[in-house]
Each structure stands twice: as C-alpha cells, then as structure tokens.
Design a protein around this motif. Structure first.
Motif, mmCIF file in Angstrom:
data_model
loop_
_atom_site.group_PDB
_atom_site.id
_atom_site.type_symbol
_atom_site.label_atom_id
_atom_site.label_comp_id
_atom_site.label_asym_id
_atom_site.label_seq_id
_atom_site.Cartn_x
_atom_site.Cartn_y
_atom_site.Cartn_z
ATOM 1 N N GLY A 206 23.800 45.905 52.120
ATOM 2 C CA GLY A 206 22.469 46.154 51.583
ATOM 3 C C GLY A 206 21.980 44.900 50.882
ATOM 4 N N ARG A 208 21.719 44.397 47.673
ATOM 5 C CA ARG A 208 22.482 44.066 46.474
ATOM 6 C C ARG A 208 23.922 43.727 46.824
ATOM 7 N NH1 ARG A 208 20.869 49.212 43.040
ATOM 8 N NH2 ARG A 208 21.646 48.097 41.220
ATOM 9 N N LEU A 209 24.559 42.915 45.930
ATOM 10 C CA LEU A 209 25.915 42.447 46.199
ATOM 11 C C LEU A 209 26.916 43.596 46.251
ATOM 12 C CD1 LEU A 209 25.982 39.246 43.968
ATOM 13 C CD2 LEU A 209 25.803 39.358 46.442
ATOM 14 N N GLY A 210 26.616 44.687 45.551
ATOM 15 C CA GLY A 210 27.547 45.813 45.509
ATOM 16 C C GLY A 210 27.398 46.764 46.682
ATOM 17 N N GLU A 211 26.496 46.449 47.598
ATOM 18 C CA GLU A 211 26.261 47.352 48.726
ATOM 19 C C GLU A 211 26.905 46.803 49.993
ATOM 20 O OE1 GLU A 211 21.987 49.244 47.276
ATOM 21 O OE2 GLU A 211 21.989 47.563 48.663
#
Lengths: 330, 335
Positions: A206, A208-211
């Motif tokens: 996604g 964002r880096l956390g996705e």
C-alpha cells in the motif's frame, strides 16, 4: 458447581483446539506476549531470526522472465517453487530462476490463482535443491514476529536477498499484512515465522510503509492439486487468462485419406518452422489427442491462445516424432 | 484470546493496534538506552525552522558530522543537541566520497558519540536510528541489519560532469552542470579537452575507457585548451545520477522521500529501518546505545545504508584534520 466448572473447561478446550497457539511445539514464547517485555525478549527474537535465516535465504530465488524479475521460494528438494501469480504471469511459461549462490536454472510455471495472487513454478533442472518447510498446520497468529526475504529490485549477488523483520499486523482469510517493508522485485518472495517455516508469499504494497500484503500458505494448500496440475484459476486481477483463438502455428494442411493430415505449407519464421515441422510430415495428435482430420485439428487449435505450449506427434518417413512448441500470436 | 477470535469471525479480519507494531510506541519504550544516546550525542540539523537532517557529535568543542548533500546547500544552519539549540553553524570540511560534512558551532563540553568496538554485526541484529524529534524527546526507529556489507557503486558510474562533442578541431566540452566536479574545477562550455588522467584524448571512446571503474570522490587531472592556453586542473568525480539527474524508476515512485545521494559509497551496512530523507545523517546504534556506524542514505522503501564504524573513524579523523588545516591556513593568510 462441579458441573459448571467442567462445562467451562470443555468450552475452553474446544476453542483451544481450533485456535490455541500453544499447540505449536516450535512457537517462540515471545510471540505469546503482546509486546516484548524487555531487551532480553528482543534478543530472543534476534537469536531465533539468526538461526533460521541461512536456510531460508538458501531457498529464496530470483525469478526472471521477459523484462522483469520477481522472487520465489523452493519448497521441495526436486525444485517446486511457490511465488505470486503476477510474477509467473501465466501457465507453462519459460522462467529462469537464480539461486542464492548465483546458479541459474530453467523453470516452467505450473498453475496459478489469479484471484489471490498465488502460483507454482517447477525447476526443470535436476535437484536436489535447498528448500524450506511450510506452515501447513496454519500456526501463524496476529502479532507474531515474522521476517521477509526477497530480491528487491532484482538479483544482486554482493547484496544477497534482503531480510526485513516485522509483525503480522492484519490477518484475513486470504491475505496477511506485515510491517516488513516490501518493494518491486520482492513479489513472490517468502514470509517466514521465527521457526523458519514459510507462512506467506509477498503480493503487493500500500502507500504506507506498514502496508505489505502476503498470500497466506493456507491459500496455496486450498488449491494445491489444481496449482500443481497447471490450472489457471479465477478471473483476475493478478493474471490475465490467455485469450482463446489467438494462438498461431503457421502450417497449411490437407486431408490425405487414410485418416491422415498432411502438412502442405509452412509459414516463414512461423512457430512451426522454428520448431522444425516440414512439408510432408503427417500430424497424428496434439497434446495426446488423436486427430482424425484437418477439421478436428483446426477445432482443437481454435481453443489455444498465443504463447501456449503444445506437443505435436508427427509421422515423418514412417517414424513417430514428437515436437514441443509455443504458439505465436495470430 | 477468545475476544480476538470472536472479532475475527464478525469482521472478517483481525488488526494489531498501532502501538504494538514493530515501530509502535510500546516497542520504542524498550529502547531507553538508544533514546538516551540520540538525545545526548545526535544533533538535529535545521535550515531556519525546517528540520533537514541529523548528525553525530565527534568533538566536545562543537564539531558534528552530517550528510553533506542534505546540508551543503542549506542556509541559516542551526543545530539542536540535547535540549539546547546552537547557531550559527558553519560547514568546515567535506568528504565527497562518503557524502559526509563536518559542521562547527560554538559549544563546550558536548558529549561525544559512544562508539562500539567494531561494526561486526550479523544480519538480523537489531539497530536503531533517529526517528522524529520533539522539543523534549528524540524518537528512535527500530530495524535490523538486512543484507551483506558491500560497496554501492555509483548509479550510472562516476563522471567528470561534462558533455563532450566530437568536432573537427577535437573534443569540445558541451554543457557542464553547475554542481559537477568539472564545473567546480573551472571547466566551461567551449573548452577543448587535450588530456584526461595524463592520457591524450582524440575521441569520445577514449574518455569512456579512462572513466571505466572509477569511483566517486576520486580526483582526475584534466588538461584543456581555452583562448590558446593549456590549463591543467584536478576534477573530483561524482555519480552520473547525482550530476545529471536520473529518471524515477517504478520502485522510486513507491519509495516516498528517499535520499538525493544514495549510491557511490565505498562500503555500507544495509538495514531495514523505515526512515525518510530527513532522518539520515545520525548514528546507527545497537540496543546498548553504542554507535556502530553513521546512517548515510535512505535508498528506497526497503533499503537504507550506513557507513560502518571502521570507515567512519577514518572519515572523522580526516575531516577534523582538514578542518584544523583550513583554520591554520585562514589564520596564516595575510589580511
């Protein structure tokens, strides 16, 4: 009183049977804490990662096909590879795998699921190859510490496959999400638990880096036989089904009596010419299907798509000859 | 456990709350020692009020190293070390091979970085770098060593920074980007090239042969002809992408704000800390808060680079020597 206690106990046991992570003998204790209790727990994670990293890395491959590259992971000594459907791109495609040590081996894609982004590829060269174990029992839980490997941006021998550590931050039936950052080239690469078992295959990211999204192994297990048999499952969006009727062989034929189909013309630079079919050959069967006349052959080929592989059984000078070729685009 | 299972059945998925994630506040709560180190010996570098990079204190008298390419063109430089703000800040020396500059401000009694014994850390080892900054606190960012330590060759190779046209009267220089080593050495459009690295040059391929396998920061002699006079200069090489710019790849567009200069390093440690272009220039710490290197580039979404401690020590001592030398020269010069 006694009865109520017993009921409660049974209820708990049945839940435990389905979900309790304690049943996994290899489970790291820190995975049962919502957050590591201190530096000692962090060092336990580090130690576990370091001990399982070398074999995990040895089984991680770079898959090259056409212009791009992705990643994959070997899961059997004879060279079965799991990857993403958008990496293999189709069924029976020619792929080159680069092993961790830089050795290149020939592969062919087997089946794929275009709806969940899962696919299988088989190494055609002779093994044994380094491989990893699957989390077949589906032990993985939300919050577990996991690590990803992949050939980010393509194979780089000096670098090796990059390792990233994170937690499972979202778990759905057909998708896992982790905070191990992925990038192009990682697609199809492996996600492992801290026991070194394969739990997922990288699929997409996604904004964002956390996705970072992965296909869980249970999704492969669910369709295992179809994937291994080379089936194209689903209608996308991760791979496009070959369009029927776009395949091109490049021969002219006539029915020559005695139930034989005789080749009368060969197109210049056609797949047929490149594969060595000659004027005067008789076509006996395609893909193991006996053909009684020209019409039957045309009907069979009409269902084929560009880039599909076919096996033609010829009769040449009284002898059987088998030719395998890939159809061109009409 | 039971509630989690229930929610998974009703919503179709389960989610981990943000404070529990690998860079959530509860994980950062375990990093007291690295946080202390960031507060004590990592500087926050500002241009005016804008945070532009981080740094490492290397001398108690106000010397700090940072990432040169992020700092060098900025004006109104300021620093925050601990809770104190320092200004003005001058750039007193630069190492272009490593993209490190030495900053100086007026200060005394600063705490110098606590270095580890070496940077021999295996892949999978926890590391910590700078995260966000608030007035009172330095937030850490957590990651691991994620690939082999190695050289990162310059994207597109190392170049002088000139366009060369093959004319009837020899090789003539075309465009020279202002930030290139060639421009800084005095080369301009229209100059004729006679020699490079003491070899006579007659065609463009000769230049390509000489430039093959060169490194960023290397100095090469160029003899050129202008107004009938031959002049010899030393040109410092830069990466092609850093000199002429590069097209964004698909991976770049998904990488957010990465470092302008991210290649052409003699040797780096690779880590997976999720930073951005600004969070670079500070220390790479172990869980004890010891400095094992300098965080030098955010290369892309998944890869960041750090200068290993061994090489960093050399860079620091060269920069300090250079600064002392420059200072002495300035004092000796007639006014």
């Amino acid at each position: 009183m006694k009865t109520r206690a017993l009921v409660f106990f049974l209820g708990l046991l049945s839940v435990a049977f389905a979900q309790d992570p304690q049943r996994d003998p290899k489970r790291l204790p820190v995975n049962d804490k919502k957050v590591p209790a201190g530096v000692e727990d962090m060092l336990a994670i580090e130690a576990a990662l370091k001990s399982v990293l070398p074999p995990a890395r040895n089984a991680t491959v770079c898959l090259e096909l056409g212009q791009g590259s992705g990643s994959g992971v070997i899961i059997s000594a004879d060279g079965l590879i799991l990857t993403a459907a958008h990496v293999s791109g189709g069924v029976a495609k020619d792929i080159t795998a680069i092993l961790a040590d830089g050795r290149k081996v020939k592969c062919e894609s087997l089946g794929l699921n275009s709806e969940t982004d899962s696919a299988m590829v088989k190494i055609l060269d002779k093994g044994p190859f380094p491989f990893v174990e699957l989390d077949k029992s589906d032990f993985t839980r939300l919050g577990d510490w996991v690590f990803s490997l992949g050939h980010s941006g393509g194979y780089d021998k000096d670098r090796g496959a990059g390792v990233r550590l994170g937690r499972l931050v979202k778990v759905a039936d057909s998708t896992l999400q982790s905070d191990c950052t992925l990038i192009g080239g990682d697609s199809g690469g492996p996600l492992f638990d801290l026991a070194g078992r394969l739990i997922g295959i990288h699929s997409r990211v996604g904004q964002r880096l956390g996705e970072n999204m992965h296909v869980p192994i249970r999704e492969f297990v669910r369709h295992w036989d179809d994937l291994a048999a080379g089936k194209f499952i689903g209608e996308g969006p991760f791979a496009e089904k070959p369009k029927k009727g776009t395949g091109f062989l490049g021969i002219g034929t006539e029915d020559s009596g005695e139930g034989k189909i005789r080749v009368t013309k060969i197109g210049r630079e056609s797949p047929a010419e490149n594969a060595g079919i000659k004027v005067g050959d008789f076509i006996v069967a395609i893909d193991g299907k006996k053909l009684k006349d020209k019409e039957a052959m045309q009907k069979y080929l009409k269902d084929k798509a560009a880039d599909e592989k076919i096996t033609i059984l010829l009769l040449r000078e009284g002898k059987d000859k088998e030719i395998i070729l890939r159809l061109g685009a009409r | 456990m039971l509630t989690v299972c229930m929610s998974s059945f009703t919503q179709g998925y389960e989610t981990l709350e943000s404070e529990y994630r690998s860079n959530g506040s509860l994980m950062h709560g375990l990093l007291e020692r690295p946080k202390q180190s960031l507060f004590e010996f990592s500087a926050v570098i500002y241009s005016g009020r804008e945070e532009i990079a981080y740094g490492i204190v290397v001398e108690e008298t106000g010397y700090v190293i940072s990432k040169a390419s992020e700092v060098i063109e900025a004006d109104d430089l300021k620093m925050r070390i601990g809770a104190t703000q320092y200004e003005p800040v001058q750039i007193v020396a630069t190492d272009s091979a490593w993209d490190v500059c030495l900053l100086k401000t007026k200060a005394t009694g600063l705490k110098v970085a606590h270095f580890a014994d070496d940077s021999q850390v295996d892949q999978g080892t926890w590391v910590v770098t700078n995260g966000a900054t608030t007035r009172r606190e330095r937030w850490p960012q957590l990651g691991i060593i994620s690939a082999n330590a190695r050289e990162i060759r310059a994207e597109g190779g190392a170049v002088l920074g000139i366009e060369i046209n093959e004319g009837k009267s020899g090789l003539e220089i075309g465009e020279v980007p202002e930030k290139s080593g060639a421009y800084r050495a005095g080369l301009r459009k229209g100059d004729k090239i006679i020699k490079i690295a003491d070899k006579k040059i007659s065609k463009r391929d000769d230049v390509a042969d000489i430039m093959k396998d060169r490194r960023v920061g290397e100095k090469i002699s160029v003899v050129y002809l202008r107004n009938g006079k031959q002049v010899r200069v030393e040109v410092e090489l830069m990466g092609r992408a850093d000199t002429f710019g590069a097209q964004q790849s698909r991976n770049d567009t998904m990488s957010g704000d990465y470092s302008k200069r991210r290649s052409g390093f003699p040797r780096v440690l690779q880590h997976d800390v999720q930073g951005n272009r600004v969070t670079v220039g500070g220390p790479l710490l172990d869980l004890e808060g010891r400095c094992i290197g300098m965080n030098i580039a955010r290369a892309n979404r998944a890869e960041s680079f750090a200068i290993p401690l061994e090489e960093l020590r050399d860079v620091i001592s060269r920069l300090l020597t250079q600064a002392m030398q420059n200072k002495a020269d300035a004092t000796d010069a007639p006014r």
